[in-house]
Design a protein around this motif. Structure first.
Motif, short mmCIF file in Angstrom:
data_model
loop_
_atom_site.label_atom_id
_atom_site.label_comp_id
_atom_site.label_asym_id
_atom_site.label_seq_id
_atom_site.Cartn_x
_atom_site.Cartn_y
_atom_site.Cartn_z
N MET A 18 0.93 -1.46 -0.24
CA MET A 18 0.01 -0.28 0.06
C MET A 18 0.56 1.08 0.61
N LYS A 19 2.05 0.96 -0.31
CA LYS A 19 2.90 2.43 -0.15
C LYS A 19 3.21 2.89 0.93
N CYS A 20 3.12 2.92 2.32
CA CYS A 20 3.02 3.31 3.34
C CYS A 20 4.51 4.10 3.26
N GLU A 36 14.96 6.84 -2.60
CA GLU A 36 13.54 5.61 -2.19
C GLU A 36 13.96 4.70 -3.56
N ARG A 41 9.74 -0.08 -0.79
CA ARG A 41 8.67 0.86 -1.29
C ARG A 41 8.81 0.76 -2.89
N PHE B 31 5.07 8.83 -6.86
CA PHE B 31 4.06 8.18 -6.28
C PHE B 31 4.23 9.10 -4.79
N ASP B 32 3.39 8.46 -3.80
CA ASP B 32 3.21 8.69 -2.30
C ASP B 32 3.11 7.77 -1.79
N ALA B 33 2.77 7.64 -0.58
CA ALA B 33 1.64 6.56 -0.05
C ALA B 33 -0.42 6.90 -0.57
N THR B 34 -0.54 7.65 -1.17
CA THR B 34 -2.43 7.62 -0.91
C THR B 34 -2.72 6.82 -2.52
N GLY B 74 7.42 11.03 1.81
CA GLY B 74 6.35 10.60 1.35
C GLY B 74 5.58 9.78 1.31
#
Lengths: 425, 462
Positions: A18-20, A36, A41, B31-34, B74
């Motif tokens: 969920m890309k947290c 990153e 992630r 992207f980010d965490a959304t 992010g």
């Protein structure tokens, strides 16, 4: 088909992310690079882009995916239960398929694919290594004389004059054995740390365990797997399975986090679709134990009677603690030993930065991660560092040497052996 | 695409190692965490290491009218750092020094890239804490959390990020540096620019230094788990506790769907037949904690609650493990987790929870709700799969209705995640025309070229 053979099949794992970004908190690479692309992630999203055709197989992608220690800290910390290690290794395998391996790796792995040639080379290496390595006075460590693929600052353990398998008898039998095990030595204990290999046999014998050392056994193959060379990995897995299927034993014993992972996790997943080998791989997986695990869970440790009077700290090898979940067993052994004080360092399960050949290919980064570990070790001021993995041991020895600290690093079996030997006197 | 010339200028200022241009690297900043957001690639990713470098990047961007998207770790949940219009993504993670801990004056000065937990670890030695504690405390940066005005579990008693920012250094859209606020408790010099920049989501300026307030760590604490067979009983307990003059440090709620999921995942012994549970912690001086604990017990029992008290540290940890497991447990149910933060006045929580249940039924969706009951900040969490187009349409309709419901109950669109791009379309529902106009004037005054995080909160081009 396994995702190591077909990248699309890793999609179900990718979609779980969920890309947290929680992986940032524990990734040793991210702590250094702050980038990153270093952390799970970022790599997972690159894998997704690759599958969707937004990125392609190229050098840059290979370089970025090489920056992972496979320490599994991200997987352990993931709220969604994603296994980034599997995604990263699946991409490495796909990269190797699509772009081919680096020529040097291809040459090394082609030797690894042939057990007899490899053995011959390692034995010859032990005779001729003096040409390239200069011994460190008073220690069984050596510096490279020339940059022979090694950083000049680094100290490593030279090859033993005789391999463990050629030095020890095939059958090592105590009186009235209660168990019979087959010892999978792994390369580190067979060619470098034969002291630890002998200790494993000795300690098991003292605990009433007969130890057979199948002489045809070979490298576990994980070094080829982490570079994406699936065909060699599978070849080696099948070879070792054939060697061990011929033996009769209660358990396979290893004293290396990576070797145990090969038997328990990776051989079954490599060969899941193989009609001939899938069942054999599963059968042997259920019989494979780490040295400490077998002593605690199956044998019931024979507590040494004599006190050692030593303060130690224990370093958890990543593949042992997070790969197969062995963490309490080594500590139980240490706590059962009279006169052994276990002083836990901060985050004993944080990666030492070795990651096998990662320390060769990325020495600078590997050293930075290692220095954090060394600092944590020194903060508890131990007489010795105990661990359960040869690659970790070599990395920790290098780290301690660089600070000038005179603290030995030992395999767990060696400390037990010392205690039993003291009893005999 | 940016011209070679601009990339060269950036490289001359920052050095090669701080300018990334290869698309593999850039994909990691798209992207980010959304959840459920479009991805968009930056043209370049830069990491300045000091305020002067930030200024120079902004000068180059301003001269060439290139967007600048400032990014911390992010981890935001509003699409706030996605580079919608490409351009420059500026990562602040390398400006990560704690510049000063002034224990005497109860404050600290930090660079924006400091991780919140690292600040907490550093001030713990002085017996102090920095109270804002978003769920991302171990990963989020101070700069990011100030720009988003993060909240967290302790909002009710201790407030949120804006209550702890005393002063800022900000690089403006023209490249100039301004400072506002400072180390004094009292400061009414001119407009309260500190409050303006806190929560501005990188649209008004770039935060390069932060002065935060610290407070003494509470001496003791006591935690409870109260389970209720009806939502009304749980809600009456929430208001009852506060009516009895007790302000708990944390007062969290989980609905039945969440309880069941957490129990299934973490096996911590939660009552799966309860309609709601409250997790309550009071903290402070031992005498006060004892008195407040009595009051909490009394209120929960009067409202038919089953009460479990954590007697030891271990029991307390177990209890909070359950709360921390809420999001992970829900996240494991399905691939996509849409996490909202609609917020209502505390007294309206039961109505909001009922509305959420109705919305879930109406659109045939799985929605688990947990959140900060004490401050009315709920996290309705929709469990879905972004690959299922038809279901995602229902999700979007449900989200529209969730915000409608929150506003009708006198609440707000966002308690702690911010507007970003995720909630832009709802902004006028809350701010109305005059309000949006005022927001637009502020944005135009501080960022006339619209280069700072364009496409977020309000769109000047729209």
């Amino acid at each position: 088909m396994s995702y190591y053979d077909l990248l699309q099949n890793i999609n179900e794992e990718i979609i779980k992310c969920m890309k947290c970004g929680n992986c940032q908190a524990v990734c040793p690479i991210y702590k250094e690079t702050k980038g990153e692309s270093g952390v799970a992630r970022g790599k997972i999203q690159m894998a997704k882009a690759l599958l969707e055709g937004r990125l392609e197989y190229n050098e840059k992608l290979a370089e970025l995916f090489s920056l992972c220690l496979t320490c599994k800290a991200c997987a352990d910390n993931c709220p969604c239960g994603v296994r980034p290690d599997k995604i990263i290794l699946a991409v490495r395998a796909a990269l190797a398929r699509e772009k081919g391996l680096h020529p040097l790796k291809r040459r090394i792995f082609s030797v690894l694919a042939k057990p007899k040639v490899f053995r011959l080379g390692m034995n010859a290496g032990s005779v001729f290594q003096g040409l390239g390595l200069k011994r460190v006075k008073g220690k069984n460590l050596a510096h490279p004389r020339f940059p022979i693929g090694l950083d000049m600052r680094r100290v490593i353990r030279p090859l033993a004059s005789q391999s463990l398998i050629s030095e020890l008898p095939r059958i090592n039998k105590p009186q009235n054995p209660q168990f019979k095990v087959a010892f999978f030595t792994g390369c580190m204990l067979n060619y470098l740390y034969t002291d630890a290999g002998k200790a494993v046999v000795d300690v098991l014998n003292k605990n009433g365990v007969e130890v057979v050392i199948p002489e045809a056994q070979h490298c576990c193959g994980i070094p080829t797997f982490v570079h994406g060379d699936m065909s060699t990995s599978k070849k080696i897995a099948k070879y070792n399975i054939d060697v061990f299927m011929k033996e009769d034993f209660d358990a396979i014993i290893t004293h290396c986090g990576t070797c145990i992972g090969a038997w328990v996790e990776h051989y079954p997943e490599f060969l899941a679709d193989d009609p001939e080998y899938a069942e054999k791989a599963n059968k042997l997986a259920n019989k494979a134990y780490d040295f400490s695990q077998f002593l605690i869970e199956k044998v019931g440790l024979k507590r040494p009677e004599v006190s050692l009077d030593v303060k130690v700290t224990y370093h958890d090898p990543c593949h042992l603690v997070r790969g197969v979940g062995v963490a309490t067993q080594p500590r139980e052994i240490l706590k059962a030993m009279p006169g052994v004080e276990l002083a836990e360092m901060k985050k004993p399960d944080r990666c030492c930065g070795s990651a096998g050949s990662f320390s060769l290919t990325h020495y600078e980064m590997s050293s930075k991660i290692r220095d954090k570990k060394t600092e944590d070790i020194l903060s508890v001021n131990p007489d010795a560092v105990i661990t359960s993995c040869g690659a970790c041991r070599m990395q920790l020895e290098d780290g301690l040497y660089q600070t000038g600290a005179d603290i030995p690093v030992k395999h767990l079996a060696m400390l037990l052996q010392e205690a039993y030997q003291k009893e005999g006197k | 695409m940016l011209s070679r010339k601009i990339i060269d200028e950036l490289t001359a200022v920052l050095g090669k190692e701080n300018v990334l241009t290869e698309k593999e690297e850039l994909a990691c900043y798209s992207f980010d965490a959304t959840a459920d957001m479009p991805q968009s690639m930056p043209d370049v990713f830069v990491t300045p290491t000091c305020t002067e470098e930030v200024q120079k990047v902004v000068e180059i961007a301003s001269k060439n009218k290139v967007p600048v998207y400032t990014r911390g770790s992010g981890t935001n949940l509003s699409g706030g750092t996605i580079p919608l219009k490409n351009g420059i993504v500026m990562g602040m993670v390398k400006m990560n020094k704690i510049l000063e801990i002034d224990a005497e004056n109860l404050n600290a000065v930090v660079q924006p890239g400091v991780i919140i937990q690292d600040l907490n670890d550093a001030v713990a030695k002085h017996g102090l804490i920095y109270p804002p504690d978003p769920g991302t405390v171990k990963t989020a940066t101070m700069g990011g959390s100030v720009a988003e005005c993060s909240g967290g579990l302790r909002g009710l008693k201790y407030g949120v990020t804006k209550d702890y920012v005393m002063g800022l250094e900000v690089v403006l859209a023209n490249g100039k540096v301004m400072r506002c606020g400072g180390k004094t408790v009292k400061n009414v010099t001119a407009y309260d620019m500190v409050k303006l920049f806190v929560g501005s989501e990188g649209t008004l300026g770039i935060i390069t230094e932060i002065i935060v307030k610290l407070i003494p760590a509470p001496e003791t604490r006591k935690s409870f788990l109260a389970s209720f067979k009806s939502l009304d009983d749980a809600a009456n307990s929430i208001t009852g506790i506060i009516a009895s003059k007790v302000i708990p440090a944390t007062l969290e709620i989980m609905d039945n769907a969440t309880i069941k999921t957490v129990e299934n995942y973490a096996h911590v012994g939660l009552p799966t037949d309860a309609e709601a549970i409250l997790l309550i912690e009071v903290d402070g001086l031992p005498e006060v904690v004892a008195k407040e604990a009595q009051a909490v017990e009394k209120v929960c029992k009067e409202n038919n609650g089953q009460l479990k008290v954590a007697e030891t540290d271990e029991e307390r940890d177990n209890l909070w493990t359950a709360r921390r497991a809420a999001l992970p447990a829900l996240a494991q149910v399905s691939p996509t987790t849409v996490l909202e933060d609609a917020t209502v006045p505390r007294s309206e929580i039961p109505k909001m929870l009922k509305a959420l249940q109705e919305i879930a039924g109406k659109y045939d969706l799985k929605i688990g709700t947990f959140g900060h009951a004490g401050d009315g900040n709920l996290h309705p969490t929709i469990l879905t799969d972004e690959r299922n187009k038809e279901e995602m349409e229902r999700v979007h309709k449900a989200v529209d209705e969730i915000f409608d419901a929150a506003l009708k109950l006198g609440g707000t669109l966002s308690g702690e995640h911010g507007i970003g791009m995720a909630k832009m379309k709802y902004l006028e529902n809350e701010f109305k025309e005059a309000g949006v106009e005022a927001l637009r004037s502020i944005k135009k005054a501080l960022d006339p070229e619209n280069i700072l995080n364009p496409g977020k909160i309000i769109d000047l081009e729209g």
